[in-house]
Design a protein around this motif. Structure first.
Motif, PDB file in Angstrom:
ATOM      1  N   ILE A 175     -10.733  -5.144 -18.823  1.00 38.36           N
ATOM      2  CA  ILE A 175     -11.020  -4.659 -20.169  1.00 38.36           C
ATOM      3  C   ILE A 175     -12.419  -4.045 -20.231  1.00 38.36           C
ATOM      4  O   ILE A 175     -12.634  -3.016 -20.887  1.00 38.36           O
ATOM      5  CB  ILE A 175     -10.898  -5.809 -21.193  1.00 38.36           C
ATOM      6  N   LEU A 178     -12.339  -0.522 -18.884  1.00 38.91           N
ATOM      7  CA  LEU A 178     -11.774   0.407 -19.866  1.00 38.91           C
ATOM      8  C   LEU A 178     -12.783   0.715 -20.962  1.00 38.91           C
ATOM      9  O   LEU A 178     -12.869   1.848 -21.446  1.00 38.91           O
ATOM     10  CB  LEU A 178     -10.494  -0.183 -20.473  1.00 38.91           C
ATOM     11  N   ARG A 179     -13.537  -0.310 -21.354  1.00 36.80           N
ATOM     12  CA  ARG A 179     -14.548  -0.104 -22.399  1.00 36.80           C
ATOM     13  C   ARG A 179     -15.660   0.827 -21.893  1.00 36.80           C
ATOM     14  O   ARG A 179     -16.173   1.661 -22.651  1.00 36.80           O
ATOM     15  CB  ARG A 179     -15.113  -1.460 -22.807  1.00 36.80           C
ATOM     16  N   GLN A 247      -9.142   5.583 -25.444  1.00 34.74           N
ATOM     17  CA  GLN A 247      -9.125   4.533 -26.465  1.00 34.74           C
ATOM     18  C   GLN A 247      -7.718   3.969 -26.639  1.00 34.74           C
ATOM     19  O   GLN A 247      -7.538   2.761 -26.842  1.00 34.74           O
ATOM     20  CB  GLN A 247      -9.643   5.070 -27.806  1.00 34.74           C
ATOM     21  N   TRP A 250      -7.161   1.593 -23.804  1.00 35.41           N
ATOM     22  CA  TRP A 250      -7.905   0.356 -24.069  1.00 35.41           C
ATOM     23  C   TRP A 250      -7.198  -0.484 -25.127  1.00 35.41           C
ATOM     24  O   TRP A 250      -7.073  -1.693 -24.995  1.00 35.41           O
ATOM     25  CB  TRP A 250      -9.318   0.714 -24.528  1.00 35.41           C
TER      26      TRP A 250
END
Length: 329
Positions: A175, A178-179, A247, A250
């Motif tokens: 995560i 992805l951020r 986004q 994510w």
């Protein structure tokens, strides 16, 4: 569906909508949210369930208010805290076991105490049974402590021992990556937005100069500036599309992973519930066994008969039943 990202190069109204987007949406830490009251109200993904996937999209300020903690990090901390609570529960049960073992040891020792061993008759029988019940009760508490170890403490200690923290780190890194990608895309959007503003300003200045004859700019210069402005607009559209795709990815991974963490938490709670209920079951069993130890004592105490005890004692210890008589002269 939440994700509506378009592939790079697709036709997008982004350029025409820039002003509107700025008014109805806000970007916080590189994540875009609707402004309150400016967009249709969002429906929860899992209404009435207080699901993780609905309530951890924003970043959270730490207690000092200096740094932000990602919502997903809050979920990970919940998992780690749950693991710690589980460990502390096992430690608590271990302390309970030690108390039971010490109690059993003291009961067994007391049962061998010779105090009042010379009591006789029906009362003596009841006293002997009471002392014996202490020894039996000690055995019950030893068994209770042993079962607490195998059926409560050990399961609490060993639940999810293998690779649990490694799995959490995998979730975290996935995560977080992805951020980071989203932050990079956002940076590209902002650069493209600034480039477009600069190109538009340059076009506006050259157009004004041409109109008031302050420079020798030709129509060709104006067309060139307009082409650059159009290209900057297209670049911005492409960057926004890439940002939206990232986004979207994510978002999807956040939903999937948060649901997995939610499932893990449910399993943890149910596992602990199961073994704490086993604790209460063992406790009830111990009480039942202890009660059964007391029942023979209670029965003998009910049968204590002072008259019978007196008879038995007199039979064994009498010194004669012929009474004195008057002396003859």
């Amino acid at each position: 569906m939440f994700c509506a990202a378009k592939p790079p190069g697709s036709v997008s109204p982004a350029r025409r909508q820039i002003k509107e987007v700025k008014e109805t949406k806000i970007t916080i830490n590189c994540v875009t949210f609707p402004l309150p009251g400016e967009s249709p109200e969002q429906q929860l993904l899992k209404p009435n369930e207080w699901s993780y996937c609905d309530y951890f999209w924003n970043d959270k300020k730490d207690p000092q208010g200096t740094t932000s903690v990602a919502g997903f990090e809050v979920l990970l901390q919940k998992q780690l805290k749950g693991k710690q609570m589980q460990k502390e529960m096992a430690e608590f049960i271990h302390e309970r076991i030690k108390i039971e073992e010490e109690y059993a040891k003291n009961l067994s020792k007391l049962s061998l105490n010779p105090l009042a061993a010379q009591e006789e008759g029906t009362l003596g029988e009841a006293w002997t049974q009471l002392k014996k019940s202490l020894h039996d009760e000690a055995e019950v508490h030893l068994k209770f402590s042993s079962k607490l170890h195998t059926e409560v403490e050990k399961p609490l200690l060993t639940f999810r021992c293998d690779n649990f923290k490694k799995d959490l780190k995998k979730y975290d890194h996935h995560i977080a990556d992805l951020r980071k990608q989203l932050a990079s895309r956002y940076t590209s959007v902002e650069k493209a937005r600034k480039a477009l503003a600069d190109r538009q300003k340059d076009l506006e200045v050259k157009t004004q100069q041409l109109e008031i004859k302050l420079s020798n700019k030709t129509e060709e210069d104006i067309k060139k500036a307009r082409r650059k402005s159009t290209q900057a607009g297209d670049d911005l559209m492409r960057c926004v599309d890439l940002y939206n795709q990232t986004q979207c990815k994510w978002f999807e991974e956040m939903v999937t992973t948060s649901m997995e963490l939610e499932k893990l938490e449910v399993e943890r709670i149910e596992w602990i519930q199961q073994h704490l209920r086993q604790y209460t079951t063992l406790r009830h069993e111990t009480d039942m066994f202890n009660q059964s130890m007391v029942e023979p004592v209670d029965q003998l105490l009910q049968n204590v008969d002072p008259a019978k005890d007196r008879e038995l004692w007199v039979r064994e210890n009498n010194t004669g039943d012929v009474r004195p008589v008057d002396m003859d002269i």
